[in-house]
Design an enzyme around this catalytic site. Sequence first.
Site, mmCIF file in Angstrom:
data_model
loop_
_atom_site.group_PDB
_atom_site.id
_atom_site.type_symbol
_atom_site.label_atom_id
_atom_site.label_comp_id
_atom_site.label_asym_id
_atom_site.label_seq_id
_atom_site.Cartn_x
_atom_site.Cartn_y
_atom_site.Cartn_z
ATOM 1 N N VAL A 144 0.918 -1.329 -0.027
ATOM 2 C CA VAL A 144 0.067 0.050 0.048
ATOM 3 C C VAL A 144 0.968 1.182 0.027
ATOM 4 O O VAL A 144 1.925 1.246 0.723
ATOM 5 C CB VAL A 144 -0.992 0.133 1.211
ATOM 6 C CG1 VAL A 144 -1.601 1.259 1.481
ATOM 7 C CG2 VAL A 144 -1.803 -1.115 1.450
ATOM 8 N N CYS A 145 0.603 2.338 -0.877
ATOM 9 C CA CYS A 145 1.125 3.575 -0.731
ATOM 10 C C CYS A 145 0.391 4.457 -0.172
ATOM 11 O O CYS A 145 -0.687 5.033 -0.990
ATOM 12 C CB CYS A 145 1.432 4.015 -2.427
ATOM 13 S SG CYS A 145 2.213 5.617 -2.377
#
Length: 183
Positions: free
Chosen positions: A84-85
């Site tokens: 996840v960014c």
Amino acid sequence: MSSPSKRREMDVMKLMMSDYNVETINDGLNEFNVEFHGPKESLYEGGVWKIRVELPDAYPYKSPSVGFVNKIFHPNVDELSGSVCLDVINQSWSPMFDLLNVFEVFLPQLLIYPNASDPLNGDAASLMMKDKEQYDQKVKEYCERYAKKEHITGEEESDEEDVSDEESESSEEEDEIAGHADP
């Protein structure tokens, strides 16, 4: 160093006491999976994901590592690794945040407000900017194909159930077909 470990215990217990289904890995509190449901009134509503959480030794002073185990189509989630960014987890993390914040605020906000200008999945970001309608359709398609309850439960159990359901359905259909063929 007892403070971070007590805080880790407290945060994981708080998550377990809430409405989240938490499955520990290797009987410790450093790694676990959490069942996460797509936010209401979003493209991801109805989707169910298994989120892998890894807590560093220095948690809560260092942020947890969070990733989707089953596939999701989103500009800020790597399609292969599930990474996840999310700025608040990766750069702006504070010991004031806890695991409930991750699942009740940060991840729902990420899914509701994707950021195509900082992508981990370039295809999703590009499609979102060029053809929003097709992007929405692909998100929903991924939810149907990869984000159902049976995709996150034990593989063996769900496979056996699926096979037996399919067999019983197909044999009923064959009976009907055979019945119609013989007047």
